[in-house]
Scaffold this active site. Sequence first.
Site, PDB file in Angstrom:
ATOM      1  N   ASN A 194       9.745  -1.870   4.773  1.00  0.00           N
ATOM      2  CA  ASN A 194       9.136  -3.107   4.278  1.00  0.00           C
ATOM      3  C   ASN A 194       9.964  -4.356   4.577  1.00  0.00           C
ATOM      4  O   ASN A 194       9.553  -5.462   4.241  1.00  0.00           O
ATOM      5  CB  ASN A 194       8.861  -2.995   2.772  1.00  0.00           C
ATOM      6  CG  ASN A 194       7.686  -2.071   2.485  1.00  0.00           C
ATOM      7  OD1 ASN A 194       7.027  -1.600   3.419  1.00  0.00           O
ATOM      8  ND2 ASN A 194       7.421  -1.820   1.219  1.00  0.00           N
ATOM      9  N   ASP A 204       5.895   2.195  -5.173  1.00  0.00           N
ATOM     10  CA  ASP A 204       6.139   3.087  -4.033  1.00  0.00           C
ATOM     11  C   ASP A 204       6.945   4.332  -4.416  1.00  0.00           C
ATOM     12  O   ASP A 204       7.143   5.222  -3.583  1.00  0.00           O
ATOM     13  CB  ASP A 204       6.855   2.321  -2.901  1.00  0.00           C
ATOM     14  CG  ASP A 204       5.903   1.383  -2.174  1.00  0.00           C
ATOM     15  OD1 ASP A 204       4.679   1.463  -2.407  1.00  0.00           O
ATOM     16  OD2 ASP A 204       6.383   0.556  -1.367  1.00  0.00           O
TER      17      ASP A 204
HETATM   18  C1  UD1 Z   1       3.755  -4.395  -0.369  1.00  0.00           C
HETATM   19  C2  UD1 Z   1       4.464  -3.225   0.258  1.00  0.00           C
HETATM   20  C3  UD1 Z   1       3.985  -1.913  -0.345  1.00  0.00           C
HETATM   21  C4  UD1 Z   1       4.096  -1.960  -1.860  1.00  0.00           C
HETATM   22  C5  UD1 Z   1       3.468  -3.205  -2.433  1.00  0.00           C
HETATM   23  C6  UD1 Z   1       3.727  -3.394  -3.919  1.00  0.00           C
HETATM   24  C7  UD1 Z   1       4.967  -4.012   2.491  1.00  0.00           C
HETATM   25  C8  UD1 Z   1       4.696  -3.935   3.941  1.00  0.00           C
HETATM   26  N1  UD1 Z   1       4.208  -3.259   1.699  1.00  0.00           N
HETATM   27  O1  UD1 Z   1       2.367  -4.251  -0.091  1.00  0.00           O
HETATM   28  O2  UD1 Z   1       4.782  -0.857   0.172  1.00  0.00           O
HETATM   29  O3  UD1 Z   1       3.464  -0.824  -2.413  1.00  0.00           O
HETATM   30  O4  UD1 Z   1       3.976  -4.387  -1.773  1.00  0.00           O
HETATM   31  O5  UD1 Z   1       5.095  -3.368  -4.167  1.00  0.00           O
HETATM   32  O6  UD1 Z   1       5.869  -4.704   2.055  1.00  0.00           O
HETATM   33  N2  UD1 Z   1      -3.280  -8.713  -4.248  1.00  0.00           N
HETATM   34  C9  UD1 Z   1      -4.384  -9.525  -4.396  1.00  0.00           C
HETATM   35  N3  UD1 Z   1      -4.603 -10.532  -3.482  1.00  0.00           N
HETATM   36  C10 UD1 Z   1      -3.756 -10.744  -2.439  1.00  0.00           C
HETATM   37  C11 UD1 Z   1      -2.624  -9.917  -2.287  1.00  0.00           C
HETATM   38  C12 UD1 Z   1      -2.415  -8.910  -3.215  1.00  0.00           C
HETATM   39  O7  UD1 Z   1      -5.165  -9.360  -5.333  1.00  0.00           O
HETATM   40  O8  UD1 Z   1      -3.998 -11.654  -1.641  1.00  0.00           O
HETATM   41  C13 UD1 Z   1      -3.028  -7.622  -5.220  1.00  0.00           C
HETATM   42  C14 UD1 Z   1      -3.091  -6.234  -4.590  1.00  0.00           C
HETATM   43  O9  UD1 Z   1      -4.403  -5.729  -4.536  1.00  0.00           O
HETATM   44  C15 UD1 Z   1      -2.210  -5.434  -5.524  1.00  0.00           C
HETATM   45  C16 UD1 Z   1      -1.133  -6.452  -5.931  1.00  0.00           C
HETATM   46  O10 UD1 Z   1      -1.698  -7.737  -5.663  1.00  0.00           O
HETATM   47  O11 UD1 Z   1      -2.932  -5.048  -6.664  1.00  0.00           O
HETATM   48  C17 UD1 Z   1       0.176  -6.327  -5.207  1.00  0.00           C
HETATM   49  O12 UD1 Z   1      -0.063  -6.222  -3.832  1.00  0.00           O
HETATM   50  P1  UD1 Z   1       0.973  -6.749  -2.739  1.00  0.00           P
HETATM   51  O13 UD1 Z   1       2.293  -7.039  -3.360  1.00  0.00           O
HETATM   52  O14 UD1 Z   1       0.326  -7.816  -1.944  1.00  0.00           O
HETATM   53  O15 UD1 Z   1       1.123  -5.465  -1.808  1.00  0.00           O
HETATM   54  P2  UD1 Z   1       1.410  -5.516  -0.267  1.00  0.00           P
HETATM   55  O16 UD1 Z   1       2.151  -6.754   0.054  1.00  0.00           O
HETATM   56  O17 UD1 Z   1       0.163  -5.206   0.489  1.00  0.00           O
END
Ligand code: UD1
Length: 418
Positions: free
Chosen positions: A23, A306
């Site tokens: 990540n 994770d």
């Molecule tokens: C990153 C990590 C992943 C980890 C996750 C949470 C990377 C490449 N991946 O994923 O391994 O499991 O953080 O620690 O770093 N959300 C929204 N709108 C958005 C963005 C997110 O509603 O625009 C929500 C998601 O659905 C989720 C939460 O926010 O419920 C957290 O997601 P997010 O931190 O964005 O996960 P990733 O960045 O995809």
Amino acid sequence: MDRLLIQGGTPLCGEVSISGAKNSVLPVLAASLMSEEPLLIQNAPHLQDVASTMRLLGSMGATVTLGEDNSLRVDTSGVNRCYASYDIVRTMRASILVLGPLLARYGQAEVSLPGGCAIGTRPIDLHLHGLAAMGAAIDVNNGYIRARAKRLKGTLLALDQITVTGTENLMMAAALADGTTVIENAAREPEVEDLACCLMAMGARIRGAGTSRIEIEGVRELQGATHQVLPDRIEASTYLAAACVTGGKVRVGQVRPDTMEAVLVKLGEYGASVELGEDYVEIDMRDRRPRAADVYTAAYPGFPTDMQAQMTAVSTVAEGTSTITETIFENRFMHIQELVRMGANIEVHGSAAVIQGVEKLSGAPVMATDLRASASLILAGLAAEGESVVDRVYHIDRGYECVEEKFQRLGASIQRLS
Ligand code: UD1
């Protein structure tokens, strides 16, 4: 499709070296798009997701060269296409990380929508709102995001929800914007801080990364740099959990223990003796059965989602009842039905899994559904009596370098069936 054949029941003992963080390396690779000069990335892990990102950068005209000692050299001077195709993005959601860099440096980007994934819907609305607030014109059509901006403008961004890649995308975009951007409610994950270190080495002006308020003063251009990727705290924690579930003693080397505190405290609650060094952690679970404990996932510095699936595996053989509550993703319990097939006693109530520990799991053929679910099933297989076969291990290759070799080094009987 590759499978892993595991003969369980051996306590894992020994030492394993931890690779660079998945990540961290993915956003750092995306950041290479922000300068004409080459970026040298050290401690890059050999992972399927890294190969996918290299393919993505290559499809835009960048050259990525593998160097000695796990280094990657990315030269983006030949980039002539600001486009990320559905073919690549659907295999790896983190491809969305090229959106901010492309828009900031080239003024345009066309990136496929990632869509859903096994662990939930995972929208990217916060990425898009943030970029729009910085002046980008964005439209989403036919499954693609098309974004344009002559030059992004610094502004105040207050995120409705903590998002890791969202914070990273916006921080990268802001680094080349006109004026100052403040990101409130930013993700505090160590990988966000690591990306900020890389950007600062490239000449970006960033304060507060690693806190919930990041201030970025935009600059006109960034330069080439050398960046060493942070050790993978999730990989390290997975090997420690493997010691915990098998009753072994494992030292993970080349780690940053300060980034693993929530997991280490929890392993202590499960009954492990934890020893910390400057760059290693050792846990001893010999002659002990784990004690039940409760896990509640949260954004950093809380317990990482994770590691939820792996701790679920540990709980299946713990003495007593554990409750595991998943607060980040809505559908991250897919390993549970497979664990039940191995003899685990688990009931799911909404976002909580209640696990009544059993003395022993029994080996079974099981199917991995996502990256961390695969790790959980491997841990269960290592602890179980008899033979397990974990199918669809391509998921694990996305995020664990040389997984069977590392487990073999700890004495596990595990081999890949091609
Ligand atoms: C990153 C990590 C992943 C980890 C996750 C949470 C990377 C490449 N991946 O994923 O391994 O499991 O953080 O620690 O770093 N959300 C929204 N709108 C958005 C963005 C997110 O509603 O625009 C929500 C998601 O659905 C989720 C939460 O926010 O419920 C957290 O997601 P997010 O931190 O964005 O996960 P990733 O960045 O995809």
